[in-house]
Write a protein that holds these residues in place. Structure first.
Motif, short mmCIF file in Angstrom:
data_model
loop_
_atom_site.label_atom_id
_atom_site.label_comp_id
_atom_site.label_asym_id
_atom_site.label_seq_id
_atom_site.Cartn_x
_atom_site.Cartn_y
_atom_site.Cartn_z
N GLY A 50 -7.38 2.20 8.17
CA GLY A 50 -6.77 2.71 7.14
C GLY A 50 -6.72 4.42 7.03
N VAL A 51 -5.85 4.81 6.10
CA VAL A 51 -6.01 5.93 5.47
C VAL A 51 -5.53 6.17 3.96
CG1 VAL A 51 -4.57 8.29 5.41
CG2 VAL A 51 -5.05 7.12 7.97
N PHE A 52 -6.08 6.66 3.14
CA PHE A 52 -6.24 6.65 1.94
C PHE A 52 -5.49 8.67 1.99
CE2 PHE A 52 -9.24 3.61 2.31
CZ PHE A 52 -9.45 3.05 1.60
N PRO A 53 -4.69 8.91 0.90
CA PRO A 53 -4.24 9.91 1.54
C PRO A 53 -4.00 10.69 -0.52
CG PRO A 53 -2.03 9.03 0.88
CD PRO A 53 -3.34 8.30 0.73
N THR A 54 -3.51 12.15 -0.48
CA THR A 54 -4.15 13.16 -1.20
C THR A 54 -3.24 13.65 -1.16
OG1 THR A 54 -6.70 12.36 -1.45
CG2 THR A 54 -5.26 14.39 -3.08
N VAL A 55 -1.52 13.84 -1.87
CA VAL A 55 -1.00 15.05 -1.85
C VAL A 55 -1.06 15.74 -3.14
CG1 VAL A 55 1.67 14.31 -1.25
CG2 VAL A 55 0.47 13.02 -0.64
N THR A 56 -0.56 16.80 -3.02
CA THR A 56 -0.56 17.72 -4.16
C THR A 56 0.84 19.00 -3.44
OG1 THR A 56 -1.99 19.69 -3.40
CG2 THR A 56 -2.32 17.38 -5.14
N GLU A 61 4.70 24.77 -1.35
CA GLU A 61 3.72 23.87 -0.27
C GLU A 61 3.41 22.80 -0.71
OE1 GLU A 61 -0.37 25.84 1.57
OE2 GLU A 61 -0.91 24.81 -0.36
N ILE A 62 3.49 22.06 0.30
CA ILE A 62 3.40 20.83 0.58
C ILE A 62 1.49 20.39 1.27
CG2 ILE A 62 3.71 17.93 0.65
CD1 ILE A 62 6.74 19.09 0.87
N LEU A 63 0.59 20.13 0.23
CA LEU A 63 -0.09 19.58 1.24
C LEU A 63 -0.96 18.04 0.94
CD1 LEU A 63 -3.83 20.78 2.31
CD2 LEU A 63 -4.69 20.69 -0.10
N VAL A 64 -1.64 17.54 2.49
CA VAL A 64 -1.76 16.39 2.84
C VAL A 64 -2.99 15.71 3.02
CG1 VAL A 64 -0.48 14.33 3.57
CG2 VAL A 64 0.80 16.18 2.19
N ARG A 81 -2.50 3.66 15.97
CA ARG A 81 -2.00 3.00 14.86
C ARG A 81 -0.42 4.72 13.94
NH1 ARG A 81 -3.71 -0.81 16.03
NH2 ARG A 81 -5.39 -2.17 14.88
N THR A 82 -0.14 3.67 13.08
CA THR A 82 1.31 4.54 12.16
C THR A 82 1.44 4.16 10.66
OG1 THR A 82 2.74 4.72 14.35
CG2 THR A 82 3.45 4.80 12.09
N PHE A 83 1.14 5.33 9.98
CA PHE A 83 0.31 5.31 8.48
C PHE A 83 1.29 6.18 7.98
CE2 PHE A 83 -3.86 5.63 10.83
CZ PHE A 83 -4.44 4.69 10.05
N ARG A 84 2.08 5.25 6.97
CA ARG A 84 3.47 6.22 5.91
C ARG A 84 2.86 6.24 4.90
NH1 ARG A 84 8.67 4.51 8.30
NH2 ARG A 84 9.43 5.33 6.11
N VAL A 85 2.90 7.60 4.93
CA VAL A 85 2.58 7.99 3.65
C VAL A 85 3.56 8.51 2.26
CG1 VAL A 85 1.03 10.65 2.25
CG2 VAL A 85 0.43 8.50 4.43
N PRO A 86 3.70 8.30 1.27
CA PRO A 86 4.81 8.51 1.02
C PRO A 86 4.96 9.94 0.25
CG PRO A 86 4.38 6.15 -0.07
CD PRO A 86 3.22 7.20 0.34
N LEU A 87 5.86 10.93 -0.43
CA LEU A 87 5.47 12.39 -0.60
C LEU A 87 6.29 12.59 -2.01
CD1 LEU A 87 5.38 14.36 2.91
CD2 LEU A 87 3.66 13.68 2.14
N ALA A 289 6.02 3.25 -7.27
CA ALA A 289 5.86 2.12 -6.60
C ALA A 289 6.26 3.05 -5.24
CB ALA A 289 7.37 0.83 -6.61
N GLY A 290 7.26 3.79 -4.72
CA GLY A 290 7.71 4.60 -4.07
C GLY A 290 6.68 5.85 -3.43
N ARG A 291 5.70 6.15 -3.84
CA ARG A 291 4.77 7.31 -3.85
C ARG A 291 3.65 5.98 -3.59
NH1 ARG A 291 5.87 12.36 -7.61
NH2 ARG A 291 8.02 12.20 -7.12
N GLY A 292 3.29 4.66 -3.32
CA GLY A 292 1.49 4.06 -3.40
C GLY A 292 0.97 3.21 -4.57
N TRP A 293 1.50 3.26 -5.11
CA TRP A 293 0.88 2.85 -6.50
C TRP A 293 1.85 1.04 -6.38
CZ3 TRP A 293 -1.44 4.91 -11.29
CH2 TRP A 293 -2.26 6.25 -10.26
N ILE A 294 1.46 0.11 -7.29
CA ILE A 294 1.82 -1.01 -7.29
C ILE A 294 1.04 -1.64 -8.47
CG2 ILE A 294 0.74 -1.49 -4.85
CD1 ILE A 294 -1.31 -3.08 -5.48
#
Length: 303
Positions: A50-56, A61-64, A81-87, A289-294
């Motif tokens: 699993g991947v745990f992203p941090t987006v700033t 600039e966009i830092l992932v 594995r393919t991971f999807r990270v909302p930006l 919800a589109g940025r990984g929150w539930i």
């Protein structure tokens, strides 16, 4: 505009001598689009990764930052594995995109550019009722008449997405037909959002300068793990920093809390994980919800 391209990344040492690739979707984004980083990663063993992203982000600039975690017990077979990270959404302009894998030793980052074009779209969180062209809160024969007037008599429509009744990215005569057949012959109803008002599931396509309605209602607790589910010390943003980052992005955070939840019943070393909770209006909840929150399904946090 950004052309379709895959960018090679250096793998983490734990994954073996493979290569991974990423792209940002949609390929030609506008300021109306929710962007997603899609990354394919090769691993030398199957550990249910699993991947745990941090987006700033800044003005240019966009830092992932990506932290990969797997189970302690692995199958010794190579996997991908393919991971999807909302930006999220970004203002028009050209951005320097920097993707980093965090780990020890550190992995060289990959840098790319992304161009976001101008677009006609509603504000994040604005919603509409599809088929409610005159914005009176219901779908009726008047809405079909408004579509026909727009097509053949030079009439105006403030929310074209509401007039795109079948959600085919165009306002044509069949949209009026769908309304009439639905009302008088029991035909197929308008596409979502319907029969209740809400944000579009696939983004605003045609523009909605005056949204037909908003998503009023009680505020909602939204939850997101801090991405630090291991036993060792882990540097993560504080709850206050997370809240300030959300507010800086335009979200209305009404309250916040930090809780711990069971993440692995069979694991004695790391039985809990930290979770951020934020209380936001329904409109903001839909965007988060589109940025990984539930939506939080546990009891409300104590004061």
């Amino acid at each position: 505009m950004r052309t379709r391209a895959f960018i090679l990344l250096t793998l983490l040492p734990l994954a073996g001598p493979r290569l991974s690739a990423f792209e940002i979707l949609p390929l030609q984004p506008t300021e109306c689009d929710e962007l997603t980083l899609v990354i394919t990663q090769g691993f030398s063993a199957d550990c249910n990764w699993g991947v745990f992203p941090t987006v700033t982000s800044t003005e240019d600039e966009i830092l992932v930052q990506l932290r990969v975690r797997g189970q302690l017990i692995c199958r010794q077979v190579p996997v991908e594995r393919t991971f999807r990270v909302p930006l999220g959404r970004f203002d028009p302009g050209t951005y320097r995109v920097r993707v980093e894998w965090t780990g020890d030793p550190p992995i060289l980052p990959v840098v790319d550019t992304l161009t976001v074009a101008e677009g006609t779209c509603a504000r994040p969180g604005d919603g509409f009722l599809r088929g409610d062209v005159d914005a009176d809160g219901q779908v009726a024969i008047n809405d079909a008449v408004r579509i026909l007037s727009y097509l053949f008599q030079g009439g105006t429509i403030d929310c074209l997405d509401a007039a795109d009744v079948d959600d085919q990215s165009a306002v044509i005569i069949t949209d009026a037909v769908v309304i009439l057949v639905y009302l008088f012959l029991g035909g197929v109803p308008p596409a979502k959002p319907f029969p209740e008002c809400g944000p579009p599931l696939d983004g605003f396509r045609l523009g909605c300068e005056v949204p037909a309605c908003g998503s009023d209602g009680e505020p909602i607790w939204m939850a997101r793990g801090d991405g630090c589910f291991q036993c060792e010390p882990c540097e993560t943003p504080s709850l206050g920093e997370t809240v300030e980052a959300l507010r800086g992005s335009g979200f209305e955070v009404l309250d916040a809390a930090l809780v711990s939840v069971i993440v692995c019943n069979a694991c004695h070393r790391c039985p809990t994980g930290r979770v951020y909770l934020v209380l936001v209006p329904p409109d903001d909840a839909a965007i988060l919800a589109g940025r990984g929150w539930i939506e939080w399904d546990g009891p409300p946090p104590e004061d």
